[in-house]
Design a protein around this motif. Structure first.
Motif, PDB file in Angstrom:
ATOM      1  N   TYR A 108     -90.863 -58.487  97.684  1.00 31.81           N
ATOM      2  CA  TYR A 108     -89.892 -57.436  97.356  1.00 31.81           C
ATOM      3  C   TYR A 108     -88.536 -57.712  98.014  1.00 31.81           C
ATOM      4  CZ  TYR A 108     -87.656 -52.828  97.534  1.00 31.81           C
ATOM      5  OH  TYR A 108     -86.769 -51.790  97.437  1.00 31.81           O
ATOM      6  N   LYS A 109     -88.568 -58.171  99.256  1.00 34.90           N
ATOM      7  CA  LYS A 109     -87.297 -58.394  99.964  1.00 34.90           C
ATOM      8  C   LYS A 109     -86.494 -59.527  99.320  1.00 34.90           C
ATOM      9  CE  LYS A 109     -88.370 -56.482 104.524  1.00 34.90           C
ATOM     10  NZ  LYS A 109     -89.541 -55.728 104.108  1.00 34.90           N
ATOM     11  N   THR A 110     -87.191 -60.579  98.844  1.00 34.44           N
ATOM     12  CA  THR A 110     -86.489 -61.659  98.136  1.00 34.44           C
ATOM     13  C   THR A 110     -85.857 -61.136  96.854  1.00 34.44           C
ATOM     14  OG1 THR A 110     -87.967 -63.348  99.049  1.00 34.44           O
ATOM     15  CG2 THR A 110     -86.771 -63.912  97.038  1.00 34.44           C
ATOM     16  N   VAL A 111     -86.592 -60.312  96.126  1.00 30.26           N
ATOM     17  CA  VAL A 111     -86.071 -59.750  94.878  1.00 30.26           C
ATOM     18  C   VAL A 111     -84.811 -58.935  95.144  1.00 30.26           C
ATOM     19  CG1 VAL A 111     -86.568 -58.142  92.991  1.00 30.26           C
ATOM     20  CG2 VAL A 111     -88.315 -59.792  93.724  1.00 30.26           C
ATOM     21  N   THR A 112     -84.821 -58.140  96.177  1.00 34.25           N
ATOM     22  CA  THR A 112     -83.638 -57.314  96.471  1.00 34.25           C
ATOM     23  C   THR A 112     -82.466 -58.174  96.928  1.00 34.25           C
ATOM     24  OG1 THR A 112     -84.427 -56.888  98.742  1.00 34.25           O
ATOM     25  CG2 THR A 112     -85.051 -55.303  97.030  1.00 34.25           C
ATOM     26  N   GLN A 113     -82.743 -59.266  97.634  1.00 31.71           N
ATOM     27  CA  GLN A 113     -81.664 -60.169  98.048  1.00 31.71           C
ATOM     28  C   GLN A 113     -80.964 -60.787  96.838  1.00 31.71           C
ATOM     29  OE1 GLN A 113     -83.645 -62.937 100.622  1.00 31.71           O
ATOM     30  NE2 GLN A 113     -83.893 -61.440 102.291  1.00 31.71           N
ATOM     31  N   PHE A 114     -81.733 -61.114  95.795  1.00 33.34           N
ATOM     32  CA  PHE A 114     -81.128 -61.713  94.608  1.00 33.34           C
ATOM     33  C   PHE A 114     -80.423 -60.662  93.748  1.00 33.34           C
ATOM     34  CE2 PHE A 114     -83.316 -65.428  95.949  1.00 33.34           C
ATOM     35  CZ  PHE A 114     -82.642 -66.482  95.357  1.00 33.34           C
ATOM     36  N   ALA A 115     -80.864 -59.417  93.837  1.00 32.19           N
ATOM     37  CA  ALA A 115     -80.100 -58.344  93.204  1.00 32.19           C
ATOM     38  C   ALA A 115     -78.757 -58.184  93.912  1.00 32.19           C
ATOM     39  CB  ALA A 115     -80.892 -57.041  93.241  1.00 32.19           C
ATOM     40  N   ASP A 116     -78.777 -58.238  95.234  1.00 31.91           N
ATOM     41  CA  ASP A 116     -77.528 -58.151  95.999  1.00 31.91           C
ATOM     42  C   ASP A 116     -76.602 -59.326  95.682  1.00 31.91           C
ATOM     43  OD1 ASP A 116     -78.548 -55.876  97.195  1.00 31.91           O
ATOM     44  OD2 ASP A 116     -79.182 -56.912  99.029  1.00 31.91           O
ATOM     45  N   LEU A 117     -77.184 -60.508  95.482  1.00 30.84           N
ATOM     46  CA  LEU A 117     -76.382 -61.673  95.100  1.00 30.84           C
ATOM     47  C   LEU A 117     -75.670 -61.425  93.780  1.00 30.84           C
ATOM     48  CD1 LEU A 117     -75.475 -64.659  95.281  1.00 30.84           C
ATOM     49  CD2 LEU A 117     -77.653 -65.270  94.180  1.00 30.84           C
ATOM     50  N   ALA A 118     -76.375 -60.882  92.807  1.00 32.67           N
ATOM     51  CA  ALA A 118     -75.754 -60.595  91.512  1.00 32.67           C
ATOM     52  C   ALA A 118     -74.590 -59.626  91.670  1.00 32.67           C
ATOM     53  CB  ALA A 118     -76.800 -60.035  90.550  1.00 32.67           C
ATOM     54  N   VAL A 119     -74.759 -58.633  92.538  1.00 28.44           N
ATOM     55  CA  VAL A 119     -73.668 -57.695  92.792  1.00 28.44           C
ATOM     56  C   VAL A 119     -72.464 -58.426  93.380  1.00 28.44           C
ATOM     57  CG1 VAL A 119     -72.942 -55.683  94.132  1.00 28.44           C
ATOM     58  CG2 VAL A 119     -75.228 -55.734  93.118  1.00 28.44           C
ATOM     59  N   ALA A 120     -72.723 -59.221  94.401  1.00 29.93           N
ATOM     60  CA  ALA A 120     -71.632 -59.908  95.102  1.00 29.93           C
ATOM     61  C   ALA A 120     -70.885 -60.877  94.195  1.00 29.93           C
ATOM     62  CB  ALA A 120     -72.187 -60.645  96.315  1.00 29.93           C
TER      63      ALA A 120
END
Length: 640
Positions: A309-321
């Motif tokens: 789950y934490k990896t998935v959220t990190q890549f969501a944050d990447l898309a935002v950035a």
């Protein structure tokens, strides 16, 4: 062109007698390409073939001397003893259409067409529909009778390629993920993937052989020169593929896929949309939900990343950035843990204003146990899953592992596309066939894999050494015929390193076209970039209004310019053993406009950039240095 070599503008098709066995000629609207029909026996009955000729200064070069014609049904053969009953009246095909993604938005399907009416010795009918475009040739077989069910046991179409013709071919594999090999003869005899690229000897002409408009009524084919080293025969799937019947079942009336040959100079090959042009128009009325874009993707850097789950959220944050609209949840999302499950992840992704995409196993092969396995396998399963995805707010699916090109699997692809359209879900295929024009018919089909992409840095050391040459071949072969999910633009390393430069990797965001472009690197690979490179990746589109090859040669170097609105993006990559000084001209820009140029090129070493900011117009030019496996990227914005 000298008038004595021009074909009459008043007649596109005519019967002539000055060449032994020649019965007819059809030319392209611009008179550049001519296709001649021959009878081997020089009568109105026998074996028939086509010949392709290309205008070169004051003459027409013979490019493909012979394309054998014929097809075999289970009840009879349509090749030997074919009688030409009639040549239909020539017609101008003229159609404008718009593509939602791809290399060009405004498309023109314009060709001269004629129908050739044949009868075999049993008095059964076979028609050959022939079209000649300004950028190529297409023909297909037709059984016009109104009833009857048969199987196709063989197709006899075969392209004779002159000895010493330079060629780029990929050994056939059901995943279509091999490397292209450059050869100047047919000494290697085996099955080959589409598309196949050839350079005519002593001519500026190139040609790319493919097929298009494949539907439920046939299997996907390949090329094989196993019987004759310089004759590449259209070959149907064999019994070695474990899924489905070996022969295609057809019901009359019936038409085969188009046999398509893109013809022209190298720039004409790269910009051609012929494979889409000859395919069926879109079946969709409303398409506002189809939105190309860039996605973050965690598999390359962490093969089991979606379980976390934490990896998935990190890549969501990447898309935002990075200002990317999508993030992909790859395999094993049904096993997610470490702080949340699938529903938690999707809720988090939506809270960030990002759109989730999800992976599925095709379920066709029991030995492939990657989960989830069978949720796409039947219509009932798909409907249930698509209803769930609509409720979750999932915008697209990636379906993997097809590994067969038989008719049964072709039907399965199209079943997925048709069901997904009803639920407004975008689709892309992996472990799949090479594009056959479906992106025009089903514009929610965003991309295909069918390429040895960056994922192969996970699989072994081979891509490390071959990537630079491979990347410089794909732009002239695989990516010509449809979107390509290479999963590019990596600056860190996966299991095996890449030795292409940072400039080369940045350029791949433009060189490679994909309706959903999956940026493959881990978050820090992008966060640690200099501002100019990071800004470039925040703005680079995934769909284009125009595409131009500025310079290049397969396997050596590539410079491509693509336009989105008024802005232009340029990618350049090198594969040579030495540095390349590339003169970058801007003569493709419109008159009277000045552009702000951001040029991000190789620096002093392969992990460094050199950035320039300039004002340019169509009279400008810039010298750009590319390292031996290097590259550059450029963005041109109108100076207001």
């Amino acid at each position: 062109m000298n008038i004595k070599f021009r074909f009459s503008l008043a007649l596109f098709l005519f019967t002539i007698a000055y060449s032994y066995g020649q019965k007819a000629v059809l030319t392209s609207p611009n008179q550049k390409i001519a296709v001649r029909l021959f009878d081997s026996q020089n009568t109105n009955s026998g074996n028939w073939y086509l010949q392709v000729n290309y205008g070169n200064k004051d003459k027409h070069d013979e490019i493909i001397p012979k394309i054998d014609l014929g097809i075999v049904r289970n009840d009879q053969t349509f090749s030997k003893g074919l009688k030409l009953k009639k040549i239909g009246k020539s017609a101008l095909i003229k159609e404008q259409y718009k593509a939602l993604h791809g290399k060009k938005s405004e498309r023109s399907n314009t060709a001269n067409e004629v129908v050739l009416y044949f009868e075999n010795e049993s008095k059964s009918h076979l028609n050959i529909i022939l079209r000649v475009y300004n950028d190529g040739v297409a023909f297909r077989y037709e059984f016009p009778e109104k009833q009857g069910t048969y199987t196709i046991s063989d197709e006899l179409t075969a392209y004779s390629i002159p000895e010493s013709t330079e060629r780029w071919l990929e050994k056939f594999d059901l995943s279509n993920e091999g490397l292209y090999t450059s050869m100047d003869n047919g000494d290697v005899q085996q099955d080959w993937c589409y598309p196949a690229l050839f350079k005519a000897k002593n001519s500026p002409c190139w040609y790319l052989i493919h097929e298009a408009d494949l539907d439920r009524n046939y299997a996907a084919s390949k090329l094989a020169n196993t019987q004759n080293k310089n004759q590449y025969k259209v070959t149907l799937p064999g019994t070695e593929e474990g899924v489905g019947e070996p022969f295609a079942k057809i019901t009359l009336p019936w038409k085969s896929p188009w046999r398509a040959v893109i013809v022209g100079e190298l720039g004409d090959i790269v910009k051609s949309t012929l494979v889409d042009d000859v395919s069926k128009p879109s079946v969709l009325n409303k398409t506002d939900w189809i939105q190309p874009g860039v996605a973050s993707w965690n598999y390359w850097s962490s093969n089991h990343g979606t379980k976390d789950y934490k990896t998935v959220t990190q890549f969501a944050d990447l898309a935002v950035a990075m200002n990317w609209p999508y993030t992909l949840l790859d395999w094993e999302w049904d096993q997610m843990e470490n702080g949340g499950n699938l529903e938690d992840a999707i809720k988090y992704i939506h809270s960030k204003g990002i759109k989730p995409l999800m992976w599925y196993n095709s379920g066709k092969f029991k030995w492939i146990t990657s989960t989830p396995i069978d949720r796409m396998l039947t219509h009932e399963n798909r409907v249930k899953e698509f209803e769930k995805l609509n409720k979750l707010g999932v915008y697209g699916i990636k379906v993997d592992f097809f590994l067969s090109e038989k008719q049964e699997i072709i039907k399965y692809y199209l079943d997925i596309l048709e069901d997904a359209a009803k639920y407004k879900i975008m689709v892309y295929f992996h472990g799949c066939l090479v594009p056959r024009g479906w992106q025009r018919t089903y514009p929610h089909l965003m991309t295909y894999e069918a390429v040895r992409g960056a994922e192969w840095y996970n699989n072994g050391p081979e891509l490390t050494a071959t990537a630079a040459e491979h990347n410089n071949t794909l732009a002239f072969t695989r990516n010509v015929v449809g979107s390509m999910d290479y999963t590019p633009v990596t600056f860190t390393n996966s299991q095996f390193p890449h030795i292409t430069s940072y400039g080369h990797e940045l350029a791949l965001s433009v060189i490679f076209e994909s309706g959903i472009q999956h940026m493959a690197d881990r978050p820090e690979g992008y966060y640690e970039l200099p501002d100019a490179a990071k800004t470039f990746l925040k703005h680079v589109p995934a769909s284009w209004d125009d595409t131009i090859l500025l310079d290049g040669y397969p396997g050596k170097f590539t410079v491509i310019a693509r336009r989105k609105g008024a802005d232009w993006f340029i990618g350049g990559i090198n594969s040579g053993r030495k540095e390349r000084n590339q003169k970058l001209k801007f003569d493709f820009l419109p008159d009277g406009q000045t552009f702000k140029l951001t040029l991000i090129a190789d620096g002093n070493h392969d992990k460094a950039f050199s950035t320039q900011y300039l004002l340019v117009d169509k009279t400008s030019s810039v010298e750009v240095k590319m390292l031996h496996q290097g590259g550059f990227a450029a963005m041109l914005v109108v100076n207001k």
